[in-house]
Design a protein around this motif. Structure first.
Motif, mmCIF file in Angstrom:
data_model
loop_
_atom_site.group_PDB
_atom_site.id
_atom_site.type_symbol
_atom_site.label_atom_id
_atom_site.label_comp_id
_atom_site.label_asym_id
_atom_site.label_seq_id
_atom_site.Cartn_x
_atom_site.Cartn_y
_atom_site.Cartn_z
ATOM 1 N N ASP A 119 0.990 -1.376 -0.066
ATOM 2 C CA ASP A 119 -0.043 -0.103 0.045
ATOM 3 C C ASP A 119 0.873 1.056 -0.013
ATOM 4 O O ASP A 119 0.328 2.191 0.228
ATOM 5 C CB ASP A 119 -1.088 0.089 1.331
ATOM 6 N N CYS A 120 2.255 0.982 -0.030
ATOM 7 C CA CYS A 120 3.073 2.186 -0.263
ATOM 8 C C CYS A 120 3.905 2.321 -1.182
ATOM 9 O O CYS A 120 4.755 2.870 -1.461
ATOM 10 C CB CYS A 120 3.980 2.343 1.133
ATOM 11 N N ALA A 121 3.564 1.424 -2.538
ATOM 12 C CA ALA A 121 4.363 1.546 -3.531
ATOM 13 C C ALA A 121 3.522 0.956 -4.582
ATOM 14 O O ALA A 121 2.571 0.170 -4.545
ATOM 15 C CB ALA A 121 5.873 0.505 -3.452
ATOM 16 N N ARG B 259 8.634 9.137 -2.347
ATOM 17 C CA ARG B 259 9.655 8.833 -1.707
ATOM 18 C C ARG B 259 10.946 8.189 -2.411
ATOM 19 O O ARG B 259 12.242 8.336 -2.313
ATOM 20 C CB ARG B 259 9.541 7.824 -0.566
ATOM 21 N N ASP B 260 10.549 7.295 -3.455
ATOM 22 C CA ASP B 260 11.810 6.897 -4.317
ATOM 23 C C ASP B 260 11.122 6.355 -5.622
ATOM 24 O O ASP B 260 9.934 5.718 -5.727
ATOM 25 C CB ASP B 260 12.096 5.422 -3.418
ATOM 26 N N HIS C 253 7.912 4.431 -4.664
ATOM 27 C CA HIS C 253 7.652 4.415 -3.306
ATOM 28 C C HIS C 253 6.869 5.635 -2.995
ATOM 29 O O HIS C 253 7.478 6.771 -3.039
ATOM 30 C CB HIS C 253 8.711 3.838 -2.586
ATOM 31 N N TYR C 254 5.602 5.818 -2.582
ATOM 32 C CA TYR C 254 4.789 6.950 -2.203
ATOM 33 C C TYR C 254 4.274 6.884 -0.977
ATOM 34 O O TYR C 254 4.136 5.893 -0.183
ATOM 35 C CB TYR C 254 4.019 7.235 -3.377
ATOM 36 N N ASP C 255 3.808 8.139 -0.233
ATOM 37 C CA ASP C 255 3.170 8.571 0.746
ATOM 38 C C ASP C 255 1.677 8.231 0.697
ATOM 39 O O ASP C 255 1.195 8.927 0.025
ATOM 40 C CB ASP C 255 3.390 9.676 1.212
ATOM 41 N N PRO C 256 1.127 7.218 1.419
ATOM 42 C CA PRO C 256 -0.328 6.824 0.930
ATOM 43 C C PRO C 256 -1.321 7.874 1.925
ATOM 44 O O PRO C 256 -2.321 7.833 1.636
ATOM 45 C CB PRO C 256 -0.338 5.471 1.604
ATOM 46 N N GLN C 257 -0.805 8.915 2.458
ATOM 47 C CA GLN C 257 -1.385 10.049 2.999
ATOM 48 C C GLN C 257 -1.742 11.081 1.990
ATOM 49 O O GLN C 257 -2.500 11.739 2.225
ATOM 50 C CB GLN C 257 -0.520 10.538 4.135
ATOM 51 N N TRP D 18 -1.475 10.076 -1.685
ATOM 52 C CA TRP D 18 -2.217 9.397 -2.874
ATOM 53 C C TRP D 18 -2.700 8.080 -2.539
ATOM 54 O O TRP D 18 -2.378 7.465 -1.415
ATOM 55 C CB TRP D 18 -0.836 9.056 -3.764
ATOM 56 N N TRP E 6 15.454 7.622 2.921
ATOM 57 C CA TRP E 6 14.622 7.492 1.510
ATOM 58 C C TRP E 6 15.375 8.232 0.280
ATOM 59 O O TRP E 6 16.254 9.096 0.529
ATOM 60 C CB TRP E 6 13.296 7.827 1.785
ATOM 61 N N GLY E 7 15.008 7.867 -0.768
ATOM 62 C CA GLY E 7 15.367 8.812 -1.764
ATOM 63 C C GLY E 7 16.642 8.222 -2.574
ATOM 64 O O GLY E 7 17.302 8.933 -3.391
ATOM 65 N N GLN F 133 17.114 4.552 -3.288
ATOM 66 C CA GLN F 133 16.807 3.124 -3.571
ATOM 67 C C GLN F 133 17.371 3.002 -5.298
ATOM 68 O O GLN F 133 17.686 1.945 -5.475
ATOM 69 C CB GLN F 133 15.588 2.619 -3.564
ATOM 70 N N ILE G 1 -1.324 -7.376 0.167
ATOM 71 C CA ILE G 1 -2.134 -7.129 -0.836
ATOM 72 C C ILE G 1 -1.518 -8.156 -1.867
ATOM 73 O O ILE G 1 -0.159 -8.225 -2.168
ATOM 74 C CB ILE G 1 -1.535 -5.681 -1.313
ATOM 75 N N ILE H 203 -6.426 -3.307 -1.918
ATOM 76 C CA ILE H 203 -5.615 -2.205 -1.697
ATOM 77 C C ILE H 203 -6.246 -0.874 -0.898
ATOM 78 O O ILE H 203 -5.638 -0.283 -0.189
ATOM 79 C CB ILE H 203 -4.693 -1.920 -3.079
ATOM 80 N N ALA I 73 -6.451 -1.231 2.672
ATOM 81 C CA ALA I 73 -5.246 -1.119 3.417
ATOM 82 C C ALA I 73 -4.852 0.181 3.305
ATOM 83 O O ALA I 73 -4.209 0.694 4.416
ATOM 84 C CB ALA I 73 -4.096 -2.053 2.346
ATOM 85 N N GLN I 74 -5.186 1.130 2.227
ATOM 86 C CA GLN I 74 -4.763 2.295 2.226
ATOM 87 C C GLN I 74 -5.539 2.995 3.629
ATOM 88 O O GLN I 74 -5.127 4.056 3.898
ATOM 89 C CB GLN I 74 -4.626 3.113 0.980
ATOM 90 N N HIS J 133 -4.334 2.402 6.566
ATOM 91 C CA HIS J 133 -3.014 3.329 6.925
ATOM 92 C C HIS J 133 -3.323 4.565 7.513
ATOM 93 O O HIS J 133 -2.703 5.089 8.202
ATOM 94 C CB HIS J 133 -2.151 3.204 5.589
ATOM 95 N N ARG J 134 -4.177 5.231 6.606
ATOM 96 C CA ARG J 134 -4.522 6.492 7.185
ATOM 97 C C ARG J 134 -4.954 6.711 8.222
ATOM 98 O O ARG J 134 -4.807 7.505 9.222
ATOM 99 C CB ARG J 134 -5.488 7.260 6.138
#
Lengths: 231, 343
Positions: free
Chosen positions: A12-14, A47-48, A59-63, A65, B19-20, B22, B189, B297, B300-301, B304-305
């Protein structure tokens, strides 16, 4: 019509965008072009961005997207006229000096025997080609290179070495690459470079970047020691 | 400074990851149990991403050279501060010279120790996390050793000797300890190769037939159980993976990737665990049984929120608890309506 790209969640984050099924320069070029377009679009919350042979993983922030909202933003970029995007800068070419054979390349003789060539001919063919950095992975700064002379293709060693020195240049199947760190490894080692491929204190930390072009240049042991800064 | 008398099994400095990078082959790393680490930081008034210590199975013996606020979270453990039991999941004032002895974890795999001000190691490529494979970050790019002395940053909480002895509030942050002797449920997922598995294989993954093998670390956990058939089709090309990705190598024994995962992998991918089950994943130890449940998915998101909102409310509640207190210690009860709850 462009061939359809496939977007699938990676947790859920990528998410992963697949641009083709076959390993090759054409699809890999598209992967890097898409990465450039996404970076140029300046999307927040990413993020990546991880290119591989035929895929680009985000890799993204699910807050910020959901899979669907990011998928829609990416679909717009996928279908955007590529000509309208900024013309890609010509690929960077990096020369990597390599001391082939001897203690630096313990498997050079085996590779030559396997290919039915002399050691000199293997060096000529390996150093004569222009390689493409498909992507970096495995360990920090490790390049997956495409463009190996088919004659030099050779399977990994049956038993991996416990320690392959940093800078070792090897062959595994149709791949050739350079070990940035001393690690265990099963590649056929044909030489070693005195250059440091990964240095966290350097900016950027890696000598190579995805989509670079690489040329190996044969050097003598004396030059290796000079570049490596010691005997 | 924190003096390390004994390092424990594997104790490293971690934050929320690097991060950033990879695309250069650097794993994001960071605390395996992201929530426990963030809560430990919030308890001592740190930014949730401050550097703290991650301990593995058996903890270290430490001496705190100067007084400060500390908090431990993560798997249930016995910790003593100057030979008295130290409660977890709350801020604790530890006077200078305090000796902290972390016993083994009763359950789970990882514990977190935050200190007010954070562990003050240099930022390497934007993070203070230890990357063991690259040998960078944290304390000299390696696990702690006896004799190390770790610098501590400036605390946002008062450190003017509020008490001669150790003290702590009566409240704590509630957290769900996993029920013992039951398979740990990991929601995931599904990935491209899930549908290609025969029903019997999916059944085995869903019913706790797989256990964590002894070969488990921050890079990944080998699982052992009935051999799963290799998915059909051509060999997979290496592609990006992430923490929680469930791979199926040719021997049919799945690998669940951890935070120090390789950035790309070429094994078939059965799925990736949902981020809300990250703590359960981080606390798995050898022998634990796992059952995998597919989760859409979108759900799951949404979860997460929700989780991030809970952590945000917890941060506000803890700030209130401190501001209502007299400034030298957290008050003994949280204010009405601000019951700290992490899950």
């Amino acid at each position: 019509m462009k061939p359809a790209a496939r977007i699938a969640p990676l947790g859920d984050c990528a998410l992963q965008i697949t641009l083709g099924a076959r390993l090759g320069d054409a699809t890999n070029t598209k992967v890097h072009a898409l990465a450039r377009r996404i970076r140029a679009a300046g999307l927040h919350g990413l993020r990546d961005l991880v290119p591989a042979y035929t895929t680009l993983t985000l890799h993204y922030d699910p807050q910020q997207w959901t899979h669907d909202t990011l998928g829609r933003a990416l679909t717009a970029l996928l279908t955007a006229d590529e000509d309208a995007a900024e013309a890609p800068t010509p690929a960077r070419e990096v020369c990597i000096p390599v001391c082939y054979g001897g203690e630096y390349g313990p498997d050079l003789i085996a590779v030559a025997a396997h290919a039915g060539l002399s050691a000199e001919a293997v060096i000529q063919r390996h150093a004569g080609a222009l390689y493409r950095v498909y992507f970096l992975g495995f360990t920090p700064g490790f390049p997956y290179l495409g463009g190996l002379d088919p004659r030099l293709v050779m399977a990994r060693k049956a038993t991996p070495r416990l320690l392959t020195p940093a800078g070792s240049v090897g062959i595994a199947g149709a791949q050739t690459g350079v070990y940035p760190q001393a690690t265990p490894g099963g590649w056929q080692i044909i030489g070693r470079t005195p250059l440091t491929l990964f240095d966290p204190a350097r900016a950027p930390p890696c000598l190579l970047a995805p989509d670079d072009r690489v040329r190996f240049v044969a050097i003598e042991p004396a030059a290796f020691n000079l570049e490596a800064g010691g005997p | 400074m924190i003096q390390v008398e004994a390092p424990g099994l594997l104790t490293t400095v971690q934050d929320l990851g690097r991060w950033g990078h990879q695309h250069l082959g650097l794993a994001p790393g960071g605390a395996m149990d992201r929530d426990a680490a963030r809560i430990a930081n919030l308890l001592v008034g740190n930014d949730p991403g401050a550097a703290m210590l991650e301990i593995t199975l058996a903890g270290p013996r430490l001496v705190l050279e100067s007084g400060g606020w500390i908090a431990w979270t993560g798997g249930p453990s016995t910790i003593t501060l100057n030979d008295a039991d130290l409660p977890g999941w709350r801020p604790v004032w530890a006077p200078s010279g305090s000796r902290l002895a972390w016993g083994g974890l009763h359950r789970g795999c990882r514990g977190y120790l935050a200190v007010g001000g954070g562990i003050d190691v240099p930022l390497i490529l934007g993070s203070r996390s230890t990357d063991l494979r690259a040998g960078i970050g944290g304390w000299r790019g390696r696990p702690l050793q006896a004799g190390d002395r770790l610098p501590i940053g400036a605390s946002r909480r008062p450190t003017e000797k509020p008490h001669a002895g150790a003290c702590w509030p009566r409240w704590w942050v509630r957290h769900d300890a996993p029920p013992p002797d039951q398979p740990v449920t990991l929601h995931f997922i599904p990935g491209p190769d899930w549908q290609t598995l025969p029903d019997s294989a999916r059944e085995a993954l869903a019913t706790g037939a797989f256990r964590v093998d002894r070969r488990c670390d921050r890079m990944g956990l080998r699982l052992s159980g009935p051999a799963l058939p290799a998915p059909l089709g051509p060999e997979r090309l290496s592609a990006g993976v992430t923490c929680g990705t469930l791979q199926l190598p040719p021997d049919g024994q799945p690998i669940l990737l951890g935070v120090d995962h390789q950035t790309t992998g070429g094994y078939p991918v059965l799925g990736t665990t949902a981020s809300i089950t990250r703590s359960q994943l981080a606390q798995l130890r050898a022998g634990d049984a796992i059952s995998f449940r597919p989760l859409p998915i979108a759900e799951a998101q949404a979860l997460h929120r929700d989780r991030e909102r809970q952590i945000g409310r917890l941060a506000v509640a803890l700030e209130m608890a401190w501001s209502i207190a007299d400034g030298t210690r957290p008050q003994h009860r949280p204010p009405d309506g601000a019951h700290a709850r992490s899950s």
